[in-house]
Design a protein around this motif. Sequence first.
Motif, PDB file in Angstrom:
ATOM      1  N   ALA A 230      -8.645   5.315   7.681  1.00 31.52           N
ATOM      2  CA  ALA A 230      -8.427   3.907   8.033  1.00 31.52           C
ATOM      3  C   ALA A 230      -7.104   3.379   7.491  1.00 31.52           C
ATOM      4  O   ALA A 230      -6.561   2.399   8.022  1.00 31.52           O
ATOM      5  CB  ALA A 230      -9.569   3.044   7.510  1.00 31.52           C
ATOM      6  N   GLY A 231      -6.580   3.997   6.423  1.00 25.44           N
ATOM      7  CA  GLY A 231      -5.312   3.543   5.868  1.00 25.44           C
ATOM      8  C   GLY A 231      -5.334   2.066   5.523  1.00 25.44           C
ATOM      9  O   GLY A 231      -6.290   1.555   4.927  1.00 25.44           O
ATOM     10  N   TYR A 232      -4.293   1.367   5.927  1.00 23.23           N
ATOM     11  CA  TYR A 232      -4.205  -0.078   5.740  1.00 23.23           C
ATOM     12  C   TYR A 232      -4.698  -0.724   7.022  1.00 23.23           C
ATOM     13  O   TYR A 232      -4.011  -0.726   8.040  1.00 23.23           O
ATOM     14  CB  TYR A 232      -2.762  -0.458   5.436  1.00 23.23           C
ATOM     15  CG  TYR A 232      -2.540  -1.896   5.032  1.00 23.23           C
ATOM     16  CD1 TYR A 232      -3.550  -2.668   4.457  1.00 23.23           C
ATOM     17  CD2 TYR A 232      -1.295  -2.497   5.212  1.00 23.23           C
ATOM     18  CE1 TYR A 232      -3.344  -3.974   4.090  1.00 23.23           C
ATOM     19  CE2 TYR A 232      -1.058  -3.809   4.846  1.00 23.23           C
ATOM     20  CZ  TYR A 232      -2.093  -4.551   4.285  1.00 23.23           C
ATOM     21  OH  TYR A 232      -1.876  -5.859   3.927  1.00 23.23           O
ATOM     22  N   GLY A 233      -5.919  -1.261   6.994  1.00 20.06           N
ATOM     23  CA  GLY A 233      -6.538  -1.795   8.194  1.00 20.06           C
ATOM     24  C   GLY A 233      -6.298  -3.282   8.367  1.00 20.06           C
ATOM     25  O   GLY A 233      -6.434  -4.048   7.408  1.00 20.06           O
ATOM     26  N   LYS A 234      -5.940  -3.665   9.571  1.00 14.48           N
ATOM     27  CA  LYS A 234      -5.766  -5.074   9.904  1.00 14.48           C
ATOM     28  C   LYS A 234      -7.128  -5.690  10.195  1.00 14.48           C
ATOM     29  O   LYS A 234      -7.838  -5.273  11.115  1.00 14.48           O
ATOM     30  CB  LYS A 234      -4.858  -5.218  11.128  1.00 14.48           C
ATOM     31  CG  LYS A 234      -4.722  -6.649  11.653  1.00 14.48           C
ATOM     32  CD  LYS A 234      -4.021  -7.564  10.665  1.00 14.48           C
ATOM     33  CE  LYS A 234      -3.743  -8.935  11.270  1.00 14.48           C
ATOM     34  NZ  LYS A 234      -3.093  -9.848  10.308  1.00 14.48           N
ATOM     35  N   GLN A 235      -7.526  -6.675   9.423  1.00 15.49           N
ATOM     36  CA  GLN A 235      -8.810  -7.328   9.621  1.00 15.49           C
ATOM     37  C   GLN A 235      -8.700  -8.384  10.718  1.00 15.49           C
ATOM     38  O   GLN A 235      -7.865  -9.284  10.637  1.00 15.49           O
ATOM     39  CB  GLN A 235      -9.297  -7.970   8.321  1.00 15.49           C
ATOM     40  CG  GLN A 235      -9.571  -6.963   7.215  1.00 15.49           C
ATOM     41  CD  GLN A 235     -10.219  -7.597   5.992  1.00 15.49           C
ATOM     42  OE1 GLN A 235     -10.509  -8.792   5.963  1.00 15.49           O
ATOM     43  NE2 GLN A 235     -10.473  -6.785   4.982  1.00 15.49           N
ATOM     44  N   LEU A 236      -9.546  -8.228  11.742  1.00 19.01           N
ATOM     45  CA  LEU A 236      -9.567  -9.169  12.860  1.00 19.01           C
ATOM     46  C   LEU A 236     -10.988  -9.656  13.087  1.00 19.01           C
ATOM     47  O   LEU A 236     -11.931  -8.851  13.079  1.00 19.01           O
ATOM     48  CB  LEU A 236      -9.044  -8.508  14.134  1.00 19.01           C
ATOM     49  CG  LEU A 236      -7.584  -8.060  14.157  1.00 19.01           C
ATOM     50  CD1 LEU A 236      -7.264  -7.367  15.482  1.00 19.01           C
ATOM     51  CD2 LEU A 236      -6.648  -9.232  13.932  1.00 19.01           C
ATOM     52  N   SER A 237     -11.136 -10.945  13.289  1.00 20.01           N
ATOM     53  CA  SER A 237     -12.448 -11.524  13.590  1.00 20.01           C
ATOM     54  C   SER A 237     -12.520 -12.071  15.005  1.00 20.01           C
ATOM     55  O   SER A 237     -13.552 -12.610  15.412  1.00 20.01           O
ATOM     56  CB  SER A 237     -12.786 -12.635  12.585  1.00 20.01           C
ATOM     57  OG  SER A 237     -12.951 -12.094  11.290  1.00 20.01           O
ATOM     58  N   ASP A 238     -11.434 -11.939  15.755  1.00 26.88           N
ATOM     59  CA  ASP A 238     -11.397 -12.337  17.153  1.00 26.88           C
ATOM     60  C   ASP A 238     -10.965 -11.140  17.995  1.00 26.88           C
ATOM     61  O   ASP A 238     -10.129 -10.332  17.575  1.00 26.88           O
ATOM     62  CB  ASP A 238     -10.430 -13.505  17.364  1.00 26.88           C
ATOM     63  CG  ASP A 238     -10.899 -14.767  16.671  1.00 26.88           C
ATOM     64  OD1 ASP A 238     -12.026 -15.216  16.952  1.00 26.88           O
ATOM     65  OD2 ASP A 238     -10.140 -15.289  15.828  1.00 26.88           O
TER      66      ASP A 238
ATOM     67  N   PRO B 199      -2.354   0.035  16.377  1.00 21.11           N
ATOM     68  CA  PRO B 199      -2.589  -0.991  15.361  1.00 21.11           C
ATOM     69  C   PRO B 199      -1.441  -1.998  15.337  1.00 21.11           C
ATOM     70  O   PRO B 199      -0.305  -1.675  15.724  1.00 21.11           O
ATOM     71  CB  PRO B 199      -2.634  -0.182  14.056  1.00 21.11           C
ATOM     72  CG  PRO B 199      -2.811   1.234  14.449  1.00 21.11           C
ATOM     73  CD  PRO B 199      -2.186   1.377  15.801  1.00 21.11           C
ATOM     74  N   PRO B 200      -1.694  -3.209  14.884  1.00 20.84           N
ATOM     75  CA  PRO B 200      -0.594  -4.157  14.698  1.00 20.84           C
ATOM     76  C   PRO B 200       0.464  -3.577  13.757  1.00 20.84           C
ATOM     77  O   PRO B 200       0.161  -2.721  12.914  1.00 20.84           O
ATOM     78  CB  PRO B 200      -1.292  -5.374  14.073  1.00 20.84           C
ATOM     79  CG  PRO B 200      -2.714  -5.277  14.544  1.00 20.84           C
ATOM     80  CD  PRO B 200      -3.010  -3.805  14.589  1.00 20.84           C
ATOM     81  N   ALA B 201       1.699  -4.004  13.888  1.00 18.77           N
ATOM     82  CA  ALA B 201       2.808  -3.479  13.085  1.00 18.77           C
ATOM     83  C   ALA B 201       2.486  -3.560  11.600  1.00 18.77           C
ATOM     84  O   ALA B 201       2.012  -4.592  11.103  1.00 18.77           O
ATOM     85  CB  ALA B 201       4.081  -4.261  13.391  1.00 18.77           C
ATOM     86  N   GLY B 202       2.723  -2.453  10.897  1.00 21.45           N
ATOM     87  CA  GLY B 202       2.468  -2.410   9.461  1.00 21.45           C
ATOM     88  C   GLY B 202       1.067  -1.994   9.086  1.00 21.45           C
ATOM     89  O   GLY B 202       0.737  -1.959   7.894  1.00 21.45           O
ATOM     90  N   TYR B 203       0.237  -1.637  10.080  1.00 23.19           N
ATOM     91  CA  TYR B 203      -1.152  -1.251   9.822  1.00 23.19           C
ATOM     92  C   TYR B 203      -1.457   0.096  10.462  1.00 23.19           C
ATOM     93  O   TYR B 203      -0.722   0.577  11.328  1.00 23.19           O
ATOM     94  CB  TYR B 203      -2.103  -2.322  10.364  1.00 23.19           C
ATOM     95  CG  TYR B 203      -1.989  -3.657   9.658  1.00 23.19           C
ATOM     96  CD1 TYR B 203      -2.772  -3.946   8.554  1.00 23.19           C
ATOM     97  CD2 TYR B 203      -1.079  -4.619  10.107  1.00 23.19           C
ATOM     98  CE1 TYR B 203      -2.662  -5.172   7.894  1.00 23.19           C
ATOM     99  CE2 TYR B 203      -0.954  -5.839   9.456  1.00 23.19           C
ATOM    100  CZ  TYR B 203      -1.746  -6.109   8.351  1.00 23.19           C
ATOM    101  OH  TYR B 203      -1.629  -7.310   7.689  1.00 23.19           O
ATOM    102  N   ASP B 204      -2.567   0.697  10.027  1.00 22.01           N
ATOM    103  CA  ASP B 204      -2.971   2.016  10.519  1.00 22.01           C
ATOM    104  C   ASP B 204      -4.254   1.974  11.341  1.00 22.01           C
ATOM    105  O   ASP B 204      -4.589   2.959  12.001  1.00 22.01           O
ATOM    106  CB  ASP B 204      -3.196   2.967   9.335  1.00 22.01           C
ATOM    107  CG  ASP B 204      -2.000   3.004   8.411  1.00 22.01           C
ATOM    108  OD1 ASP B 204      -0.927   3.431   8.862  1.00 22.01           O
ATOM    109  OD2 ASP B 204      -2.133   2.586   7.238  1.00 22.01           O
ATOM    110  N   ALA B 205      -4.976   0.877  11.296  1.00 23.30           N
ATOM    111  CA  ALA B 205      -6.252   0.747  11.999  1.00 23.30           C
ATOM    112  C   ALA B 205      -6.567  -0.732  12.145  1.00 23.30           C
ATOM    113  O   ALA B 205      -5.897  -1.588  11.555  1.00 23.30           O
ATOM    114  CB  ALA B 205      -7.371   1.458  11.226  1.00 23.30           C
TER     115      ALA B 205
END
Length: 253
Positions: free
Chosen positions: A198-206, A214-220
């Motif tokens: 998962a690395g650095y995961g971008k948390q999304l609630s929508d 993944p969004p820039a700077g994230y891995d999942a």
Amino acid sequence: MPYSPGIVYQLSPAPGERCIICNTAITNGFLVCSIECAERQLQSTPLVPLRQYHRAYKDVVSRLRAQWKHSTSAPTVRAVYAVITSESSNTTYLDYRAQVESKRHCTRLNFRPGNERLRWHGSFSKCDLANIGTKICGILDGCPLCSILRESFKVEKYQGGGLFGRGIYSTATSSKADNHAHISRGSYRALTLASVVAGYGKQLSDENHGLTEPPAGYDAVLGIPRAGGTFLYDETVVYDNDAIRPVFLIVYG
């Protein structure tokens, strides 16, 4: 490094442990004694049944039950199989994990390398799972479950409809994965328990259906439910084939 069918999966060493394939004594907590033993196994099938008294079997069943969050009771487990993956498949996974770890330094935060974790995945099956044994069906393109067991997960086989775009989905909630464990034959169902980087995961609630990476700077992407939101259970989504490998197959019903 000793071979393990699921790279993330290693038990604490214990006396009397033996290779699940050839019964050779092992002392390092891995399930398989060597790469050579695993490659011989793959010549016939990637599935190795675990006996009910094996520590890995008990651990997988315990995870299934503890992570079953729906109101229905956790199902009765019929069988647990270790999924053997090839040396080349393991190598590309480990290389990917090392790349993520070199960027994110997850172990400094007391996570596993690359923030590796075990997650559930449910998929469609055309197999009669009550009689699967260690067989993999020949409908490679038409049976997503057997495709995963034979050649791991593939983003290019994404069928659409995911909350976070074109990726490979998994979850910490076994009952949520069960919602996707569709079958066309028989009465038994199956889930895959997978290793996920998962690395650095971008948390999304929508929801964001347009994602293909993944969004820039994230891995999942980590789907985090919120009150009044459109989904109720967690999601872990990766967008690279080498970020995930099957570890166990659980047949239940």
